[in-house]
Scaffold this active site. Structure first.
Site, short mmCIF file in Angstrom:
data_model
loop_
_atom_site.label_atom_id
_atom_site.label_comp_id
_atom_site.label_asym_id
_atom_site.label_seq_id
_atom_site.Cartn_x
_atom_site.Cartn_y
_atom_site.Cartn_z
N SER A 206 -16.71 12.01 1.96
CA SER A 206 -16.39 12.23 3.36
C SER A 206 -15.27 13.25 3.50
O SER A 206 -14.68 13.69 2.50
CB SER A 206 -15.96 10.90 4.01
OG SER A 206 -14.78 10.41 3.39
N TYR A 207 -14.97 13.62 4.74
CA TYR A 207 -13.93 14.62 5.01
C TYR A 207 -12.60 14.17 4.39
O TYR A 207 -12.11 13.08 4.71
CB TYR A 207 -13.77 14.79 6.52
CG TYR A 207 -12.83 15.90 6.92
CD1 TYR A 207 -13.15 17.23 6.71
CD2 TYR A 207 -11.61 15.61 7.52
CE1 TYR A 207 -12.29 18.25 7.08
CE2 TYR A 207 -10.73 16.62 7.91
CZ TYR A 207 -11.09 17.93 7.68
OH TYR A 207 -10.23 18.94 8.05
N PRO A 208 -12.01 14.98 3.49
CA PRO A 208 -10.83 14.52 2.74
C PRO A 208 -9.50 14.69 3.43
O PRO A 208 -8.52 14.06 3.06
CB PRO A 208 -10.89 15.37 1.47
CG PRO A 208 -11.52 16.65 1.92
CD PRO A 208 -12.51 16.27 2.99
#
Length: 542
Positions: A206-208
């Site tokens: 997922s978006y880090p």
């Protein structure tokens, strides 16, 4: 459906203010600011004008416009710029206003101090003759943290201390008691973030760049767990979670309302990843699975004794169920010494009681994980920008990097002490992996120290190298979001504060020049931290 790419627009001064020699830096405090489509994205090198044209064309055929951006200040600002006509949720104008104010302030303050410092210090010639001396309200505090730690290390004076060790032999066991006072001094942690970005772009995680540490209950975590059940290393643990051992992750304290905590979204075999990707991906997967596991359980015993008016204690720990520790090797929680039977109120004479002495050791130079922790705690940047600020001070040669000797023994960030049993489950995590690569430490260059010390010598009430001015900006932005402060008041109050700093800088520019005079003779030869240390020594001894 179409797409945008971050901030399509950018704040800029009109043409007559863009050339450095055609206006005074101080004129930029009051110069007009225009908002226009940025020509090229600085990160992805894509033409923003083409994207803006595409949105304009698509809008002609649309009856409604849905803005699908991060649900935070930045996302609201992007949506505000696009001017959505209809939305399921109305745009938060206050958040958008706060961001536009911050963008204006960053433009004005960055340009004012960068132009003034560069043009003034370049006249000194030598290593500064063609050098850009940039300033940013997040950039300078980032440098300040590194310089502060540098002088803590260099000015450290070992201090002698004494300690008392008590041991008692009972039931064929030596029980070591720790002194409650511990010591007597008077006898009276960008690479991980970049790798995570690569894994995100490839669709594995997922978006880090998020601060969220709590999962939305609407997310079906078992579907994500099932994807990991095929892995030979952690697959059996994932399968166990699916067959009855699953526990909903505990919620943390942060939720940016834009992204879930970092977690794997698809499975990828380790052989398909390079070394760094494999290490970061494994850390993210194992942390996610640990967050969905039961707490480790143990039984601890503490025996406390009073000996000579001093309190000593001994601890014993027996791990009963490892649970999340089975899949998360970054936390160490092991059974310790067994304790024999002691009874409350009993009296005994310890087998040994000795006084030992030693000397305190200096702290280490800052590592990047430690610097990020300091920035986070002081409100300097966000998860999305901290790495950029650190990269900038390196690029400007205010800071350099060198391996820390003995770094292979350092613990990974987000390891011991950060989880607290199952605490932080669903959290942001930290650096992945441990050992193998030496820890990189940050050392200020002579130029970096000269800038910080020069401003310290000026005697400002609040130094530009400290985080307080930027932190105050963040507080006032929150007040705009809450509706208790107007955009105009925020901008004018902040500009007035920095105007005082700028005037004092002009009045005492000789102090900045005096410190930077040493820099001129060292800057071209400063090829390593060791080379720079001589120049730093001269600055410190002035």
């Amino acid at each position: 459906m179409t797409s945008v790419l971050g901030h399509l627009t950018d704040a800029e001064f009109p043409a007559q203010y863009r050339k450095w020699h055609e206006c005074r830096p101080a004129d930029l405090f009051d110069a007009p600011v225009v908002v226009e489509v940025d020509k090229v994205c600085a990160v992805h090198f894509l033409k923003h004008e083409a994207i803006a044209k595409n949105i304009t064309q698509q809008a002609r055929y649309a009856k409604a416009l849905f803005v699908w951006t991060d649900c935070d200040r930045e996302g609201e600002h992007i949506g505000h710029v696009i001017q959505a006509a209809q939305n399921p949720v109305q745009l938060d104008d206050r958040q958008a206003t706060a961001v536009s104010a911050r963008i204006e302030l960053d433009l004005r303050l960055g340009a004012i101090f960068t132009r003034y410092l560069t043009l003034t210090l370049q006249t000194m010639g030598g290593g500064l003759a063609e050098r850009l001396i940039s300033y940013g309200s997040c950039q300078f505090p980032t440098l300040g943290f590194v310089v502060d730690r540098y002088f803590r290390v260099k000015n450290f004076v070992p201090e002698k201390f004494w300690s008392i060790k008590v041991m008692h032999h009972r039931e064929d066991m030596d029980v070591n008691f720790l002194w409650q006072r511990h010591r007597l001094f008077d006898r009276m942690s960008l690479t991980s973030s970049q790798t995570a970005e690569q894994l995100y772009n490839k669709g594995w995680i997922s978006y880090p760049r998020t601060e969220t540490d709590q999962f939305d209950k609407a997310i079906d975590l078992k579907v994500l767990i099932a994807k990991q059940s095929q892995d030979p290393a952690w697959g059996p643990h994932a399968q166990g979670l699916l067959t009855g051992n699953f526990t909903q992750p505990r919620g943390g304290r942060k939720n940016d309302q834009a992204h879930p905590p970092i977690h794997p979204v698809n499975y990828v075999a380790s052989g398909s990843l390079d070394h760094d990707e494999r290490k970061v991906y494994e850390f993210i997967v194992r942390r996610f699975l640990a967050c969905c596991s039961e707490d480790a359980k143990g039984q601890s015993t503490t025996v406390e004794i009073d000996y000579g008016g001093e309190i000593f204690f001994a601890n014993g720990l027996l791990v009963l169920q490892r649970n999340y520790l089975l899949v998360y090797p970054y936390d160490r929680w092991e059974s310790s010494q067994q304790l024999p039977d002691f009874h409350e109120g009993e009296t005994f004479e310890p087998t040994e009681a000795n006084i030992t002495d030693g000397k305190t050791s200096a702290p280490g130079y800052l590592t990047e994980p430690e610097l990020i922790s300091l920035m986070d705690a002081n409100g300097i940047g966000t998860d999305a920008t901290m790495a950029e600020h650190i990269s900038t001070v390196k690029k400007r040669e205010y800071v350099m990097v060198q391996p820390r000797s003995g770094g292979d023994d350092e613990e990974p960030a987000g390891g011991r002490g950060n989880r607290g049993g199952r605490g932080g489950r669903g959290g942001r995590g930290g650096s992945a992996g441990r050992g193998g690569n030496s820890v990189q430490q940050l050392i200020p260059t002579t130029l970096g120290v000269a800038l910080v010390q020069g401003y310290d010598d000026i005697g400002l009430e609040t130094s530009l190298a400290k985080p307080f001015l930027r932190k105050e900006m963040e507080i006032k932005m929150s007040q705009i979001c809450a509706g208790t402060k107007s955009r105009n008041d925020f901008v004018q109050e902040t500009l007035d504060e920095y105007r005082v700093v700028f005037i004092r800088t002009q009045q005492h520019i000789d102090l900045l020049k005096a410190v930077n005079y040493i820099t001129c003779s060292w800057i071209k030869n400063c090829q390593s931290a060791a080379d720079c240390s001589t120049g730093l020594q001269e600055i410190r001894s002035r």
